[in-house]
Scaffold this motif. Structure first.
Motif, PDB file in Angstrom:
ATOM      1  N   LEU A  80      38.850 -65.749   5.704  1.00 17.35           N
ATOM      2  CA  LEU A  80      38.498 -65.559   7.109  1.00 17.35           C
ATOM      3  C   LEU A  80      37.792 -66.766   7.694  1.00 17.35           C
ATOM      4  O   LEU A  80      37.923 -67.044   8.881  1.00 17.35           O
ATOM      5  CB  LEU A  80      37.618 -64.315   7.242  1.00 17.35           C
ATOM      6  N   SER A  81      37.042 -67.497   6.891  1.00 15.90           N
ATOM      7  CA  SER A  81      36.317 -68.640   7.425  1.00 15.90           C
ATOM      8  C   SER A  81      37.257 -69.764   7.835  1.00 15.90           C
ATOM      9  O   SER A  81      36.884 -70.637   8.611  1.00 15.90           O
ATOM     10  CB  SER A  81      35.310 -69.161   6.388  1.00 15.90           C
ATOM     11  N   SER A 121      33.736 -58.553  12.934  1.00 16.86           N
ATOM     12  CA  SER A 121      32.951 -58.394  11.706  1.00 16.86           C
ATOM     13  C   SER A 121      32.566 -59.754  11.137  1.00 16.86           C
ATOM     14  O   SER A 121      31.451 -59.947  10.644  1.00 16.86           O
ATOM     15  CB  SER A 121      33.742 -57.602  10.657  1.00 16.86           C
ATOM     16  N   HIS A 122      33.493 -60.693  11.238  1.00 18.28           N
ATOM     17  CA  HIS A 122      33.199 -62.036  10.734  1.00 18.28           C
ATOM     18  C   HIS A 122      32.195 -62.755  11.622  1.00 18.28           C
ATOM     19  O   HIS A 122      31.412 -63.580  11.155  1.00 18.28           O
ATOM     20  CB  HIS A 122      34.486 -62.853  10.606  1.00 18.28           C
ATOM     21  N   TYR A 176      28.985 -61.756  10.323  1.00 21.23           N
ATOM     22  CA  TYR A 176      28.693 -62.519   9.109  1.00 21.23           C
ATOM     23  C   TYR A 176      28.086 -63.874   9.471  1.00 21.23           C
ATOM     24  O   TYR A 176      27.106 -64.318   8.860  1.00 21.23           O
ATOM     25  CB  TYR A 176      29.967 -62.708   8.291  1.00 21.23           C
ATOM     26  N   LYS A 177      28.650 -64.525  10.474  1.00 18.15           N
ATOM     27  CA  LYS A 177      28.124 -65.826  10.897  1.00 18.15           C
ATOM     28  C   LYS A 177      26.682 -65.701  11.407  1.00 18.15           C
ATOM     29  O   LYS A 177      25.873 -66.614  11.222  1.00 18.15           O
ATOM     30  CB  LYS A 177      28.991 -66.409  12.017  1.00 18.15           C
ATOM     31  N   ILE A 195      32.670 -56.960   5.219  1.00 18.30           N
ATOM     32  CA  ILE A 195      33.032 -58.279   5.741  1.00 18.30           C
ATOM     33  C   ILE A 195      31.785 -58.984   6.256  1.00 18.30           C
ATOM     34  O   ILE A 195      31.578 -60.180   6.013  1.00 18.30           O
ATOM     35  CB  ILE A 195      34.080 -58.160   6.862  1.00 18.30           C
ATOM     36  N   GLU A 196      30.938 -58.255   6.977  1.00 15.09           N
ATOM     37  CA  GLU A 196      29.713 -58.841   7.520  1.00 15.09           C
ATOM     38  C   GLU A 196      28.824 -59.397   6.409  1.00 15.09           C
ATOM     39  O   GLU A 196      28.215 -60.457   6.557  1.00 15.09           O
ATOM     40  CB  GLU A 196      28.950 -57.786   8.313  1.00 15.09           C
ATOM     41  N   GLY A 240      31.603 -62.078   4.205  1.00 20.83           N
ATOM     42  CA  GLY A 240      32.277 -63.117   4.968  1.00 20.83           C
ATOM     43  C   GLY A 240      33.749 -63.272   4.713  1.00 20.83           C
ATOM     44  O   GLY A 240      34.573 -63.032   5.586  1.00 20.83           O
ATOM     45  N   ASN A 241      34.121 -63.668   3.518  1.00 18.39           N
ATOM     46  CA  ASN A 241      35.532 -63.939   3.242  1.00 18.39           C
ATOM     47  C   ASN A 241      36.209 -62.799   2.500  1.00 18.39           C
ATOM     48  O   ASN A 241      37.295 -62.963   1.964  1.00 18.39           O
ATOM     49  CB  ASN A 241      35.681 -65.235   2.435  1.00 18.39           C
TER      50      ASN A 241
END
Length: 249
Positions: free
Chosen positions: A12-13, A178-179, A182-183, A237-238, A241-242
């Motif tokens: 995802l990143s 969701s990502h 995470y960021k 996911i949060e 991340g990936n």
């Protein structure tokens, strides 16, 4: 079960969300009314209140959200993020347009006011980007169940095609937002707040539109199981991340 296995999202990143949204834009739904029957008065009465509310909810201009995204990007040297968020807002507006076209065809008036939408908008503006995204993603996860139920409510080929498109678009939206969380790095009490918000929101939506859910084969227990299942995977996911969940269920 809604599978994410066919989504072109791995790491995802590294995923180019702008490319994803641009590709979607080039393959917009063309609603076909050629085989569309007239809604009966009972069918129109059943679906109109919820469609009016969701159509209004999808129509936000996203001005506050986009300002928050720009501030985040400037602080964190993430220049692509505001562009991706602009595409996200544009895709939400397409959803509103689909529903509006359906409403116009069946002479369902547009709602000028929705208490449910007002509550969601107020909650989104209680903080910055984090609050916006948490409330947005909560609404989108509930919408997955709503559009699945709506598609089964009436014998309407056009409505079924719209609901399929909504489901196809909303799944990546959940991963995208969701990502974002995470960021932003999870707050220590954020998981609990997200659970409480989901439980409250899905209960209110059920109370307002339970006739649509029930006509679409849902009980409150099924709605709760689905929404909390989506939430658990969003939180995964949060936190990681990936992580790519196999499905939202």
């Amino acid at each position: 079960m809604i599978s994410l296995s066919t989504l072109p999202i791995g790491d995802l990143s590294q995923f180019d969300w702008i490319a994803h949204f641009e590709a979607n834009h080039n393959h917009r739904l063309q609603i076909d009314f050629s085989a569309e029957p007239e809604l009966t008065p009972e069918e129109k009465s059943l679906i109109s209140p919820s469609i009016q509310s969701f159509q209004k909810g999808e129509a936000s201009g996203g001005h506050f959200l986009l300002r928050c995204a720009k501030r985040y990007a400037d602080r964190n040297h993430d220049p692509k993020y505001p562009g991706a968020m602009e595409w996200f807002v544009r895709e939400e507006n397409w959803h509103s347009a689909y529903l509006r076209k359906y409403m116009d065809y069946h002479r369902i008036p547009v709602s000028r006011h929705s208490l449910l939408d007002d509550i969601f908008r107020l909650l989104r503006k209680t903080g910055g980007l984090r609050s916006e995204v948490i409330v947005l993603i909560t609404a989108e996860m509930i919408a997955l169940s709503y559009y699945r139920a709506l598609a089964e409510c009436v014998d309407s080929p056009a409505l079924k095609s719209i609901c399929r498109q909504m489901l196809k678009d909303e799944l990546p939206h959940i991963v995208f937002q969701s990502h974002t969380l995470y960021k932003l790095k999870p707050h220590p009490i954020e998981k609990l707040l997200r659970i409480l918000l989901m439980e409250a929101a899905m209960t209110v939506v059920w109370f307002c539109y339970k006739n649509v859910f029930q006509a679409g084969g849902y009980s409150y227990r099924r709605l709760a199981a689905e929404c909390l299942g989506y939430l658990r995977q969003s939180i995964q996911i949060e936190e990681k991340g990936n992580l790519m969940p196999r499905c939202l269920q």
